[in-house]
Design a protein around this motif. Structure first.
Motif, PDB file in Angstrom:
ATOM      1  N   GLY A 125      57.778   3.702 -55.857  1.00  0.00           N
ATOM      2  CA  GLY A 125      57.333   5.081 -55.946  1.00  0.00           C
ATOM      3  C   GLY A 125      55.883   5.169 -56.368  1.00  0.00           C
ATOM      4  N   GLY A 126      55.488   6.355 -56.791  1.00  0.00           N
ATOM      5  CA  GLY A 126      54.104   6.583 -57.181  1.00  0.00           C
ATOM      6  C   GLY A 126      53.944   6.606 -58.686  1.00  0.00           C
ATOM      7  N   LEU A 127      52.813   6.099 -59.146  1.00  0.00           N
ATOM      8  CA  LEU A 127      52.502   6.113 -60.581  1.00  0.00           C
ATOM      9  C   LEU A 127      52.164   7.546 -60.987  1.00  0.00           C
ATOM     10  N   THR A 128      52.808   8.032 -62.032  1.00  0.00           N
ATOM     11  CA  THR A 128      52.569   9.400 -62.492  1.00  0.00           C
ATOM     12  C   THR A 128      52.076   9.387 -63.929  1.00  0.00           C
ATOM     13  N   PRO A 129      51.235  10.355 -64.297  1.00  0.00           N
ATOM     14  CA  PRO A 129      50.738  10.414 -65.680  1.00  0.00           C
ATOM     15  C   PRO A 129      51.840  10.845 -66.631  1.00  0.00           C
TER      16      PRO A 129
END
Length: 517
Positions: A125-129
């Motif tokens: 998936g995508g890296l999220t803050p």
């Protein structure tokens, strides 16, 4: 997040695993399959259109089944006998409803994986803050985070890898970076170019994906994966320019470019489709930096890994620098590493490559046509507009190049490495292909290919390609400035080479069987 007790060390390290890969026609999936096969695993691919995978070099080594992640029956069939299931499917649309489709597909996949007795789901998936609530994320980052949570709450242990910008030829994020930097020496950019990002080389992403297959059954959590460098997007563009040998870029930020306007701007400057550029631009509004490197407990980093940003760029650009035309862009057939292009990469992947194609059928024999091809240059000339070739050679000498006076080593025969006027012989396939690489001073890399193809019955087909990979904006301007003359230079070349072959073939026929080879 972790819902199962963690235990250290992989299980069954010598056991061959049976892996299912969804999204094998995509950027990561197409590169993951051969890595899994080389690691000794069996691989099955789930694809809506299996025929689209046939051009991959691994197609004969992996099983391919037809199905769709939104169809429970086909997912259930594909998961039978599977140990590890890789979920690499994402919606890349900008329309409404894609989040619901992603949610439904993930739930179906998790439910069917449990029913089939799958040991592990691996999701990229995508890296999220961490500091931002889900509602503040871009729709695509929010959807990817939700899919990861669905797998973590399922009854099958899951490894959820979260990556930011992936660096490798063909990656949408990398291609956007490539085109923006190469085409714009002066850039008016949106404010998100000041956002910090932690990019990662595609080689490291694949290493983590393959290694995740053997995680202990008790591990059920997310892992942040990234390279050692934390950079703003502006710094990434500047470092790309430095690695690619481009002049310093002037970057001016403006605050009024919304994600929609940014996607239109990207679509105008680059061939990356606006529908894909928009989610990329939206995601870049968020700072995406790894908060841990726990993945190394289960997939240890070998020496020199994770790769740094500059090294990742060099690997992604290496094929062009080596002038390996046969492994270029979307026509690649023999990728040598995960950073290289694949045949199923989209047409806009791999940077710009301008091509001038010419083709003519001739009654000459294939052998006669090849003799003319192999005899080009030197005293024989280039079979079109001699003044233009002489002028180009003179201009090259004027700017410190080799010019056209080098001639050739042998009047009739060529071998790889020979100089040929201002070309170098890069490849010869006797009676079929001559590929020349330009050594004149150019704002880019250039090749000239000439083919002699036998025709069924009699005669031959002459094919000719002039290829140019521009270096920065000056390279694009160079191609556009000379392209109006290609019809005269390259068109005349194709016409006159086939005529010369016909004359040679006719002379051989008149001289009788002993001369007609």
């Amino acid at each position: 997040m972790s819902t199962h007790a963690e235990t250290a060390g992989p299980q069954d390290p010598g056991r061959q695993l049976h892996c299912l890969v969804t999204g094998a026609g995509g950027y990561i999936g197409g590169r993951l399959v051969p890595e899994l096969l080389d690691a000794g695993h069996r691989v099955r691919c789930l694809a809506r259109t299996p025929a689209k995978l046939r051009d991959h070099t691994w197609a004969g080594r992996a099983e391919v089944v037809r199905g769709d992640v939104t169809d429970a029956a086909s997912v259930a069939d594909a998961l039978q006998g599977i140990d590890v299931a890789y979920y690499l499917v994402h919606s890349l649309t900008t329309g409404t409803g894609f989040e619901g489709k992603d949610r439904t597909a993930a739930r179906i996949f998790a439910e069917q994986a449990r029913a089939a007795g799958v040991r592990r789901i691996v999701y990229l998936g995508g890296l999220t803050p961490a500091a931002e609530p889900a509602r503040a994320l871009s729709p695509h980052l929010r959807s990817r985070a939700e899919v990861g949570e669905i797998f973590l709450r399922a009854d099958v242990p899951a490894t959820v890898l979260r990556a930011a910008v992936i660096i490798g030829s063909g990656s949408a994020s990398f291609e956007m970076l490539r085109y923006l930097t190469e085409r714009l020496p002066v850039m008016v950019t949106p404010s998100w170019v000041g956002t910090r990002v932690q990019p990662i080389a595609v080689r490291d992403v694949l290493r983590y994906l393959v290694g995740s297959a053997r995680m202990p059954d008790g591990v059920n959590r997310t892992f942040d994966i990234g390279g050692p460098d934390i950079l703003t997007y502006e710094e990434m563009m500047r470092r790309y320019a430095a690695v690619a040998g481009l002049p310093h870029r002037l970057i001016l930020r403006v605050p009024m470019l919304t994600p929609r306007l940014s996607s239109l701007w990207i679509g105008l400057v680059t061939p990356v489709p606006p529908a894909l550029a928009r989610p990329l631009a939206e995601s870049l509004r968020h700072e995406v930096v790894c908060e841990e490197h726990d993945i190394a407990r289960y997939v240890p980093d070998p020496p020199g890994h994770p790769l740094g940003f500059d090294r990742s760029l060099s690997l992604a650009l290496q094929r062009v620098r080596e002038a390996n035309v046969t492994t270029r862009w979307s026509s690649a057939s023999l990728p040598g590493a995960p950073s290289d292009p694949l045949p199923t990469d989209p047409d806009w992947a791999g940077g710009s490559l301008y091509t001038d194609r010419r083709q003519r059928d001739t009654e000459a024999s294939p052998h006669a046509l090849w003799e003319i091809i192999e005899g080009v240059g030197g005293d024989n000339g280039w079979y079109s507009f001699p003044l233009a070739w002489a002028l180009r050679g003179w201009l090259d000498r004027l700017v410190g190049g080799v010019g056209i006076r080098r001639g050739r080593r042998d009047a009739a025969r060529l071998r790889v490495g020979d100089s040929l006027d201002f070309w170098r012989v890069e490849e010869i396939e006797p009676d079929r292909l001559l590929r020349l690489r330009a050594e004149m001073r150019l704002p880019g890399l250039a090749w000239l290919e000439m083919y002699a193809d036998p025709q069924s019955g009699s005669g031959a087909r002459y094919r000719q390609r002039a290829l140019f990979h521009p270096h920065g904006l000056l390279g694009h301007l160079y191609w556009w400035s000379v392209s109006p003359f290609h019809a005269v230079v390259f068109g005349g070349m194709a016409r006159n080479i086939t005529r010369a072959a016909e004359r040679l073939s006719a002379e051989r026929a008149d001289n009788g069987p002993e001369e007609n080879r």
